[in-house]
Motif scaffolding. Structure first.
Motif, PDB file in Angstrom:
ATOM      1  N   ASN A  76     -32.664  29.607  -2.468  1.00 46.27           N
ATOM      2  CA  ASN A  76     -33.261  28.854  -1.720  1.00 46.27           C
ATOM      3  C   ASN A  76     -32.161  27.614  -1.287  1.00 46.27           C
ATOM      4  O   ASN A  76     -31.422  27.447  -2.456  1.00 46.27           O
ATOM      5  CB  ASN A  76     -34.223  27.413  -2.666  1.00 46.27           C
ATOM      6  N   SER A  77     -31.756  27.661   0.225  1.00 44.28           N
ATOM      7  CA  SER A  77     -30.223  27.124  -0.051  1.00 44.28           C
ATOM      8  C   SER A  77     -30.375  25.532   0.168  1.00 44.28           C
ATOM      9  O   SER A  77     -29.907  24.656   0.169  1.00 44.28           O
ATOM     10  CB  SER A  77     -30.242  27.607   1.127  1.00 44.28           C
ATOM     11  N   ASP A  78     -31.335  24.668  -0.180  1.00 44.05           N
ATOM     12  CA  ASP A  78     -31.624  23.881   0.088  1.00 44.05           C
ATOM     13  C   ASP A  78     -32.189  22.848  -1.422  1.00 44.05           C
ATOM     14  O   ASP A  78     -31.665  21.680  -1.422  1.00 44.05           O
ATOM     15  CB  ASP A  78     -33.428  22.916   0.868  1.00 44.05           C
ATOM     16  N   ASP A  79     -32.397  23.472  -2.251  1.00 40.91           N
ATOM     17  CA  ASP A  79     -32.217  23.480  -3.848  1.00 40.91           C
ATOM     18  C   ASP A  79     -30.539  22.221  -3.583  1.00 40.91           C
ATOM     19  O   ASP A  79     -29.707  23.422  -2.933  1.00 40.91           O
ATOM     20  CB  ASP A  79     -32.614  23.768  -4.440  1.00 40.91           C
ATOM     21  N   GLN A  83     -26.573  24.300  -2.974  1.00 39.41           N
ATOM     22  CA  GLN A  83     -25.728  22.875  -2.123  1.00 39.41           C
ATOM     23  C   GLN A  83     -24.246  22.393  -2.688  1.00 39.41           C
ATOM     24  O   GLN A  83     -23.240  22.888  -2.279  1.00 39.41           O
ATOM     25  CB  GLN A  83     -26.094  21.646  -1.873  1.00 39.41           C
ATOM     26  N   ASP A  96     -30.389  30.775   6.739  1.00 35.09           N
ATOM     27  CA  ASP A  96     -31.448  30.079   6.178  1.00 35.09           C
ATOM     28  C   ASP A  96     -32.789  30.379   5.985  1.00 35.09           C
ATOM     29  O   ASP A  96     -33.028  31.986   6.398  1.00 35.09           O
ATOM     30  CB  ASP A  96     -32.173  27.954   6.023  1.00 35.09           C
TER      31      ASP A  96
END
Length: 550
Positions: A76-79, A83, A96
């Motif tokens: 998951n690139s958003d967690d 990051q 993404d």
């Protein structure tokens, strides 16, 4: 390379995406990959991509390999952890969850010519430490897997293991090598939809980790209902010998083969397999080295052990051994391939060059100076309670079980106490509706160890105080943080956290909870509130200040 000659399998179906009911042939996949490669531009790049069980992720992964880029597969690139890694490594491109290509950095990075794939190990997820795999590593492992599984273009693997997990990506690699098909699904074996997908697409195989098969046996898996199956594979940890025999026996009645396998991400990942015809006689082994590989044992002096049934560290050599680890971007230009891979597992060799694991160098604890093998205890417990996990440290041994099994654990504690000459208070039972798992499906020992949930048997307060006092005397509880706020901001990699925040309102993940638990207990000891996750950072910092300066 399997990712270079897709078109040679022409109209064979390469991928079935069960979620969208879309299938693509090898020719269609080739065209999609060519189009995608062009979108990445000229020059080699470092690419971070979210890897899901979807057709788009397969296209993106193959495009990275085809373009000779270096790709890191993440969940998951958003967690926040992702990051942090993105900020740390500064990749050129991020892909993404929607398949959108984001150009982040136009700098030309120094990447080794052979480097192709970066993976996190199960113990380093969210850490900047990556396993570096070359094109040769993943190609040679794919070829070995094809050989011992006798894969052919008629095979269809139902793939539910996540593609950022080395076991999951190896299924894709090996099937593409022979022009076979992969059926992608996000359903797991506990979902009825999983089995519906298996029958709809006539899958010839599926894979699982120990928890998968413990669950299937617990639910009385009916193999007769799935006539298309040819074989089933198991890896990702030890499945107890009795369960191996039972599951293999059930499959064998329907002429379905059961392959027990062993591997590590550092070997891309497969290292050994147990031929199905030897499962009944040697169910407790991890089998023999894969084609093209070599397994052997060494003693504490590094000398080879030639005797049977003598324990030593398991060592592997083969073309699939990694290029070393990366802990920063500067490491991406280095080839640090070791001469062989030290697995960290303690094993013995038996007949037919088969190996069986007796423990792990990191899975030994020494309560009261007595050396205890946690894997040995886990094997004992699993005889009666297949859905269980054992972890611990030098101060306690924890047995995690399903809530339905809680009532009959007292006798096991008494037996273990006598067997290891340890007080019963050293053992505790933690009961879960669902035992914590990692994203790979393996038991999450770290979370079990840190969980603050009710126990059938808890360590006596007197013993806890004695051990804590000894730790103080030996200066094992030194605090290294100026403030609790600094601790939170460092662990959660965010400078936006304030004194008014609490863990529960920061939307952090379970791995962060574990890390903070460890550091806070080191800082606050017995003064750490049981509900610390609900406390504001200011409240925790006030406790810390009183302890340091009173």
């Amino acid at each position: 390379m399997f990712f270079d000659d897709l078109e040679k399998f022409a109209d064979n179906i390469a991928v079935y995406d069960a979620a969208t009911d879309v299938s693509v042939s090898y020719l269609e996949l080739e065209m999609r990959v060519c189009d995608r490669v062009a979108q990445f531009g000229d020059g080699r790049k470092l690419i971070f991509m979210e890897a899901h069980n979807s057709l788009q992720s397969v296209v993106d992964y193959l495009s990275c390999l085809r373009g000779r880029h270096v790709v890191y597969l993440l969940e998951n690139s958003d967690d926040e952890k992702a990051q942090y890694l993105i900020n740390f490594y500064k990749p050129n491109i991020l892909i993404d969850k929607d398949g959108e290509v984001r150009f982040l950095n136009d700098k030309v990075l120094d990447l080794h010519d052979d480097l192709a794939l970066l993976l996190s190990t199960s113990g380093s997820t969210g850490s900047p430490k990556f396993v570096k795999l070359s094109q040769k590593n993943i190609q040679s492992n794919a070829e070995s897997i094809c050989e011992y599984l006798a894969l052919n273009s008629d095979d269809r693997a139902l793939s539910h293991l996540k593609l950022h997990y080395s076991y999951g990506i190896s299924i894709l690699n090996s099937h593409l090598q022979v022009g076979a098909s992969v059926i992608l699904t996000s359903h797991t074996v506990i979902d009825d939809a999983f089995w519906q997908v298996l029958n709809r697409y006539e899958a010839t195989s599926f894979a699982g980790v120990p928890y998968t098969f413990e669950t299937l046996l617990h639910n009385n898996f009916a193999i007769k209902e799935y006539p298309s199956l040819r074989y089933v594979t198991q890896a990702g940890g030890k499945l107890e010998a009795d369960l191996v025999k039972e599951f293999s026996g059930r499959l064998g009645k329907e002429n379905v083969e059961f392959f027990v396998m062993y591997g590590q991400t550092e070997a891309a990942p497969r290292i050994s397999y147990l031929p199905p015809n030897l499962v009944a006689t040697f169910p407790g082994t991890i089998g023999k080295a894969i084609p093209g590989g070599e397994l052997f044992l060494i003693d504490e002096q590094g000398d080879k052990i030639t005797e049977e049934d003598k324990a030593g560290e398991l060592v592997y050599a083969g073309a699939n051994v990694m290029m070393g680890y990366a802990t920063c971007s500067e490491d991406l230009c280095l080839d640090e391939t070791p001469p062989h891979l030290l697995t960290g597992d303690i094993a013995c060799r038996t007949q037919f060059d088969l190996f069986y694991i007796v423990g792990r160098t990191s899975r030994f604890v020494k309560p009261f100076g007595i050396r205890v093998n946690l894997d040995e205890i886990q094997s004992y417990v699993k005889v009666e309670h297949s859905q269980s996990a054992v972890t611990g440290d030098d101060t306690r041994i924890i047995i995690a079980v399903k809530q339905s099994q809680e009532g009959c654990m007292k006798d096991i504690i008494q037996t273990l106490s006598k067997r290891y000459r340890l007080p019963e208070s050293m053992f505790s039972i933690r009961c879960y509706e669902d035992i914590p798992l990692l994203s790979s499906g393996k038991y999450d020992y770290k979370t079990i160890l840190r969980d603050k949930i009710s126990s059938t048997t808890a360590k006596s307060p007197i013993l806890r105080r004695v051990l804590d006092k000894l730790a103080d005397i030996l200066e094992l509880n030194e605090q290294g943080w100026e403030t609790i706020l600094e601790l939170y901001q460092t662990i959660l990699t965010s400078s936006q956290i304030s004194m008014a925040d609490s863990f529960n309102n920061l939307d952090a993940d379970s791995l962060s909870f574990v890390s903070l638990s460890i550091e806070l207990e080191n800082c606050l000891g017995e003064d750490l509130p049981l509900d610390w996750a609900q406390c504001s950072i200011k409240d925790l910092d006030d406790i810390y200040s009183r302890m340091r300066f009173d």
